[in-house]
Design a protein around this motif. Sequence first.
Motif, short mmCIF file in Angstrom:
data_model
loop_
_atom_site.label_atom_id
_atom_site.label_comp_id
_atom_site.label_asym_id
_atom_site.label_seq_id
_atom_site.Cartn_x
_atom_site.Cartn_y
_atom_site.Cartn_z
N GLY A 1 -8.77 -16.62 -10.17
CA GLY A 1 -9.23 -16.76 -8.79
C GLY A 1 -8.08 -16.83 -7.81
N ALA A 2 -7.04 -17.58 -8.16
CA ALA A 2 -5.87 -17.70 -7.27
C ALA A 2 -5.14 -16.37 -7.14
CB ALA A 2 -4.92 -18.77 -7.82
N ALA A 3 -5.02 -15.64 -8.26
CA ALA A 3 -4.34 -14.34 -8.22
C ALA A 3 -5.11 -13.34 -7.38
CB ALA A 3 -4.16 -13.80 -9.65
N ALA A 4 -6.45 -13.35 -7.49
CA ALA A 4 -7.27 -12.42 -6.72
C ALA A 4 -7.15 -12.73 -5.21
CB ALA A 4 -8.73 -12.52 -7.16
N GLU A 5 -7.14 -14.00 -4.87
CA GLU A 5 -7.00 -14.37 -3.46
C GLU A 5 -5.64 -13.93 -2.91
OE1 GLU A 5 -7.65 -18.53 -3.16
OE2 GLU A 5 -9.78 -18.43 -3.71
N ALA A 6 -4.60 -14.04 -3.75
CA ALA A 6 -3.26 -13.63 -3.31
C ALA A 6 -3.21 -12.13 -3.04
CB ALA A 6 -2.22 -14.01 -4.37
N ARG A 7 -3.83 -11.34 -3.93
CA ARG A 7 -3.82 -9.90 -3.71
C ARG A 7 -4.68 -9.53 -2.51
NH1 ARG A 7 -1.19 -6.84 -7.51
NH2 ARG A 7 -1.23 -5.36 -5.80
N GLU A 8 -5.76 -10.26 -2.30
CA GLU A 8 -6.62 -9.97 -1.16
C GLU A 8 -5.88 -10.21 0.16
OE1 GLU A 8 -10.91 -11.41 0.68
OE2 GLU A 8 -10.54 -11.61 -1.49
N ARG A 9 -5.00 -11.21 0.16
CA ARG A 9 -4.22 -11.49 1.37
C ARG A 9 -3.24 -10.38 1.69
NH1 ARG A 9 -4.32 -16.86 -0.74
NH2 ARG A 9 -2.26 -16.57 -1.70
N GLN A 10 -2.92 -9.54 0.69
CA GLN A 10 -2.01 -8.41 0.92
C GLN A 10 -2.71 -7.22 1.55
OE1 GLN A 10 -0.29 -7.52 -2.89
NE2 GLN A 10 0.69 -9.52 -3.10
N LEU A 11 -4.05 -7.22 1.49
CA LEU A 11 -4.80 -6.05 1.96
C LEU A 11 -4.59 -5.73 3.44
CD1 LEU A 11 -8.31 -5.89 0.24
CD2 LEU A 11 -6.63 -4.07 0.47
N PRO A 12 -4.67 -6.71 4.34
CA PRO A 12 -4.52 -6.35 5.76
C PRO A 12 -3.22 -5.61 6.07
CG PRO A 12 -5.41 -8.56 5.55
CD PRO A 12 -5.01 -8.14 4.17
N GLU A 13 -2.11 -6.08 5.51
CA GLU A 13 -0.83 -5.40 5.77
C GLU A 13 -0.82 -4.00 5.17
OE1 GLU A 13 3.98 -5.87 4.91
OE2 GLU A 13 2.59 -7.48 4.36
N ALA A 14 -1.32 -3.87 3.93
CA ALA A 14 -1.36 -2.54 3.29
C ALA A 14 -2.24 -1.59 4.09
CB ALA A 14 -1.86 -2.67 1.86
N TRP A 15 -3.36 -2.11 4.60
CA TRP A 15 -4.25 -1.27 5.39
C TRP A 15 -3.62 -0.89 6.73
CZ3 TRP A 15 -7.32 2.34 5.75
CH2 TRP A 15 -8.15 2.56 6.87
N ALA A 16 -2.90 -1.79 7.36
CA ALA A 16 -2.24 -1.48 8.63
C ALA A 16 -1.22 -0.35 8.45
CB ALA A 16 -1.56 -2.73 9.18
N ARG A 17 -0.51 -0.37 7.34
CA ARG A 17 0.48 0.68 7.08
C ARG A 17 -0.22 2.02 6.82
NH1 ARG A 17 5.60 -0.93 5.53
NH2 ARG A 17 5.74 0.59 3.83
N THR A 18 -1.37 1.98 6.15
CA THR A 18 -2.13 3.21 5.92
C THR A 18 -2.66 3.77 7.23
OG1 THR A 18 -2.79 2.48 3.71
CG2 THR A 18 -4.12 4.20 4.71
N ARG A 19 -3.19 2.89 8.05
CA ARG A 19 -3.72 3.33 9.35
C ARG A 19 -2.61 3.99 10.19
NH1 ARG A 19 -8.16 1.58 12.28
NH2 ARG A 19 -8.48 -0.22 10.90
#
Length: 512
Positions: free
Chosen positions: A484-502
Amino acid sequence: MAPSIRETERKYAAPAAEDISWLPDLTGVDPVASIARRKVQELDAVYYDTDDLRLTRTGASLRCRTGGTDDGWHLKLPLPGDNREEIRGPLPSHDVPEELRELVLSRTRGAGLRPVMRIRTTRSLRHLRNIEGNVLAKLSMDMVDASSLLEDGGHATWTAMEIELADAGGPALLDAIEKALRKNGVDRAQSPSKVVRALAGTTPLLEQTPEAVSAVTAGSAADHVLAYVNRLVDALVDLDPAVRRDLPDAVHRMRTTARRLRGCLRSYRSVLDRDVTDPIRRDLRWLASELGTERDHEVLRERLTSGVRELPGELVLGPVTARLQTWDAAQLAEGRRRTLDALAEPRYLDLLERLSALTDQPPLRPKAAGKPEKVLTKALLKEYGRLAQRMDRAFDIPTGAERDAAIHHARKAAKRLRYAAEAARPALGKPARRLGKRVKAVQQASGAQHDGVVARDALRRLALSAHAAGEPGFTWGVLHGQEGAAAEARERQLPEAWARTRAAAQRKAFRR
């Protein structure tokens, strides 16, 4: 499983086998120190193929050979470069062994196998040795006599030379020998194998026939899309024998290939008619799903096994490893069964037929002749738009099961955009490469988050089984918390990864 070996060899056009005065002294090629002549061999091989030579056309060959030191059935499958895999079967009769028949099924697509060529070879063999006496390579001088077994087939004779690496040799040796041969006017053979040369010289079946693909304009949108599709179809065919033999990573690669192909056919519906490609896409989705049972378990098993292995000993309470092994054996058997059942389905053979027809007679739409910069860019932006909608929706949902599902839904769109960018990369260059790289980060972050969701569900079920058996559930709970902790950590990386894709998708290069 039939035994196999990896061959690395090169073939050359030899002026004559009897008089080898043209052959340079290869003892001058480092580290060759001596050449030992071996006993002359008389080889007699009958090659099998379909009536329309489907094995030969895909770079494979199947023969039953006597003479030499390896009597029996030999299936040769192409590998990158100078390499081939030879899978061997015994010689109890002249019936094709069932295992070899299955290993060529992705090429024959169920068509019958029959004798097509008999090749008799008188082979003069020489061993190239180093100073310690170890065999570096084998040089074969062959006098070849080929007789077609097809209707109205002919007869051909020629001389050939092969250099095959032995255990003590390396690829650099082949380059050094080739350099010495070229200095003496000896060039590579035009044909990749004896059977190809024999068939090309005795039957018109290997001649190129006009196909719709020949009408594709070089450099057009269709040219780039079809190059990607053809590569994926070839990869799917080549991976089939590896999956049947349960070779490492084969199921994963075949599943990914099916997904890439399915995504490409969706993204570029402006190039290829969806009336033809949509049924293919449905079958590719089915195939990937069937392969997914085995592949998903492989990933989950490694994840859970590593998790237990990395825990301090005082946190592993009860027969955790034993329960994990029992669970693994049951799931692995089920996944393997589904994979093999899928490859035995008529639906799978029909899919292979459809893919063959797709590459031979591509159903081109009017925009297929368009400029790739315009057609491919428009397709990429459509896929980006779908991904943007799904990402925005996922970010608007509070943390929980619904958000997890939305992120997984967005991940699928990210994959399609990535695969579409792969197909467009040769035409669009750096912008497509950058976009593919950025969206891959989104895919990986969302994939890791989804893997954590799947792992937590599996751990909960394992904990319930342990509880029912009266075993401690503490360790499963620890692992559940870590996931659960690992999944939350990766989910927190999503906004930055998505901003770079956009940002990559909104660059000027994509605003045509």
